[in-house]
Design an enzyme around this catalytic site. Structure first.
Site, PDB file in Angstrom:
ATOM      1  N   SER A   1      23.654  54.610  52.821  1.00 60.16           N
ATOM      2  CA  SER A   1      22.963  55.225  51.684  1.00 60.16           C
ATOM      3  C   SER A   1      22.284  56.537  52.067  1.00 60.16           C
ATOM      4  O   SER A   1      22.948  57.487  52.446  1.00 60.16           O
ATOM      5  CB  SER A   1      21.968  54.225  51.101  1.00 60.16           C
ATOM      6  OG  SER A   1      21.412  54.730  49.924  1.00 60.16           O
TER       7      SER A   1
ATOM      8  N   ASP B   1      25.274  58.175  49.294  1.00 64.79           N
ATOM      9  CA  ASP B   1      26.365  57.423  48.652  1.00 64.79           C
ATOM     10  C   ASP B   1      26.325  57.547  47.132  1.00 64.79           C
ATOM     11  O   ASP B   1      27.004  56.791  46.425  1.00 64.79           O
ATOM     12  CB  ASP B   1      26.367  55.955  49.104  1.00 64.79           C
ATOM     13  CG  ASP B   1      25.143  55.174  48.646  1.00 64.79           C
ATOM     14  OD1 ASP B   1      24.092  55.804  48.415  1.00 64.79           O
ATOM     15  OD2 ASP B   1      25.243  53.941  48.528  1.00 64.79           O
TER      16      ASP B   1
ATOM     17  N   ASP C   1      24.389  56.902  44.650  1.00 66.19           N
ATOM     18  CA  ASP C   1      23.882  55.980  43.628  1.00 66.19           C
ATOM     19  C   ASP C   1      22.552  56.472  43.062  1.00 66.19           C
ATOM     20  O   ASP C   1      22.110  56.001  42.028  1.00 66.19           O
ATOM     21  CB  ASP C   1      23.785  54.525  44.131  1.00 66.19           C
ATOM     22  CG  ASP C   1      22.911  54.363  45.358  1.00 66.19           C
ATOM     23  OD1 ASP C   1      22.495  55.381  45.949  1.00 66.19           O
ATOM     24  OD2 ASP C   1      22.654  53.206  45.727  1.00 66.19           O
TER      25      ASP C   1
ATOM     26  N   ASP D   1      21.890  61.366  46.701  1.00 68.34           N
ATOM     27  CA  ASP D   1      21.738  60.812  48.053  1.00 68.34           C
ATOM     28  C   ASP D   1      23.135  60.582  48.650  1.00 68.34           C
ATOM     29  O   ASP D   1      24.152  60.878  48.010  1.00 68.34           O
ATOM     30  CB  ASP D   1      20.871  59.537  48.047  1.00 68.34           C
ATOM     31  CG  ASP D   1      21.629  58.293  47.667  1.00 68.34           C
ATOM     32  OD1 ASP D   1      22.568  58.394  46.844  1.00 68.34           O
ATOM     33  OD2 ASP D   1      21.322  57.202  48.185  1.00 68.34           O
TER      34      ASP D   1
HETATM   35 MG    MG Z   1      22.054  55.248  47.990  1.00 67.07          MG
END
Ligand code: MG
Length: 452
Positions: free
Chosen positions: A95, A239, A241, A237
């Protein structure tokens, strides 16, 4: 038994805390637990191809068929595995963590991270007898699947694309050298936006900025918004999400601003609905939801708790105070690009600037802090605190949340991953919130010292 899973999957420093051997055994244990048809995705970290191959080996060894989605945002993997009716999926990602980290997020067949009970089951296999291997003629097969178009089309289909296209918005994107690069610019483009990007090249060293977008590392995006006269800026960010928004003046909006704005719009479209959020969320969310005639459904702190509450109760909207918005008509998980599309839709409908839309939302003074506390004392400290603290209303859903008559509140909760207590507080003025934190911090520290 040891513990692999933290609050959001398995994470650690590459080749120290998380190794190829671990990921192979973990993937095999996951395969044993989730079923035969498993999706696999990864972010743009340097170690992600290495761990992808480890996960492939583990999954094939227990007879799973691997559907390799390649490099994509976590929410794209989550949506597409559900759409393809697969049994679950693995995302190789850490992440927003620094570049030396990597990890695994595990997704159930419904497109949401697995519940704690399944994590326990996987850990049981991992730390117990180990995964049950397939016979030589039953090892799995691997398929490459290009799913990004499916994801992009779905996000666009959920907003009024025609209306947004008419506005010809200018959009500045800071893609953070991460997985957002393969989706967000294309979604904005197809929504008729003029798109400007920085940090668009995928690079696992994150040379452009740290992988977690924060007000103090978004200076370049601010400059881009101003120099291109963009209508808004968006930073993702690692990844993709989570997304953080900047208005047309380059002002960074804290996560709860975009959450409150999208929640308000959702309730205008679906009056009287419920909105899920965690006990750490701002009164701004409560005010907006109540004013629009909606109802808050509270959960513990953690995106998975919010997602799972949405699934269990059939609620279509949820979010976190850090900028994770969950739109259930898409998938009840955080999704940076979906949030971008929703905000563009709101701007197109309202015909006003983002700063203007944000200005009418309620705002409170907030403060976060932490107190060190050994993990093995946390429970005892909480019990003593519960008998010591005084407030007219106390909520014990997650730690202790104390409500005061003037609307101020403070939440004190033990961290699930670090030897600390986290403090979140809110009031109408900065002085009051500071006093609230200082007083309670002292009570917690005194309690810890008294039993050390
Ligand atoms: Mg993330």
């Amino acid at each position: 038994m040891g513990q692999l899973f933290g609050t959001n999957g398995v994470r650690g420093v590459v080749n120290q805390e998380i190794t190829v051997d671990m990921v192979t055994r973990l993937a095999a244990s996951i395969g044993n637990t989730l079923g035969k048809e498993i999706a696999l995705g990864r972010d743009g970290r340097l170690s992600s191809p290495m761990f992808r191959d480890a996960a492939v080996s583990g999954l094939l060894s227990v007879g799973c068929n691997v559907h390799d989605f390649g490099l994509l945002p976590t929410p794209a993997l989550q949506y597409c595995l559900k759409n393809l009716n697969l049994d679950g999926g693995l995302m190789i990602t850490a992440s927003h963590n620094p570049p030396q980290f990597n990890g695994v997020k595990v997704v159930a067949r419904d497109g949401v991270e697995i519940p704690r009970s399944l994590e326990d089951q996987i850990e049981g296999i991992y730390f117990g007898k180990g995964p049950k291997l397939a016979s030589w003629d039953n090892v799995g097969k691997i398929y490459s699947r290009d799913v990004i178009e499916t994801y992009i089309n779905k996000v666009i289909s959920l907003v009024n694309a025609e209306k947004i296209r008419e506005k010809h918005f200018k959009v500045a994107l800071d893609l953070g050298n991460g997985a957002a690069s393969v989706a967000a610019p294309y979604i904005a483009q197809r929504l008729g936006c003029e798109v400007y990007t920085i940090n668009a090249e995928i690079d696992g060293r994150f040379p452009g900025r740290e992988s977690e977008p924060r007000p103090d590392n978004l200076g370049n995006l601010q400059l881009l918004v101003k120099s291109t006269k963009s209508d808004l800026g968006i930073a993702f960010d690692g990844d993709a999400d989570r997304s953080i928004f900047l208005d047309e003046k380059g002002e960074v909006l804290y996560g709860d601003r975009s959450f409150a704005l999208t929640a308000k719009d959702y309730l205008k479209r679906y009056p009287g609905s419920k909105v899920v959020t965690s006990v750490s969320s701002s009164n701004a969310i409560v005010d907006v939801v109540e004013k629009e005639g909606g109802i808050i459904h509270w959960t513990k702190v953690g995106s998975v708790d919010i997602s799972r509450a949405m699934v269990e109760n059939g609620i279509m909207f949820g979010g976190e105070e850090n900028g994770g918005v969950m739109y259930g008509f898409h998938n009840p998980v955080r999704d940076g690009s979906m949030t971008m599309a929703l905000i563009l839709w709101i701007m197109a409908n309202e015909g006003r600037s983002l700063s203007n839309l944000i200005a009418e939302l309620p705002q409170y003074a907030q403060m976060k802090d932490r107190v060190k506390c050994p993990n093995d004392l946390k429970e005892k400290v909480l019990k003593i605190l519960a008998s010591k603290v005084k407030a007219p209303k106390i909520d014990t859903m997650d730690g202790l949340k104390l409500y005061y008559p003037d609307g101020s509140w403070i939440l004190v909760r033990p961290s699930g991953t670090e030897p600390i207590y986290r403090l979140y507080a809110e009031s109408d003025t900065q002085e009051k919130v500071k006093k609230l934190v200082e007083e309670n911090k002292k009570i917690i520290e005194d309690t810890i010292y008294s039993i050390l």
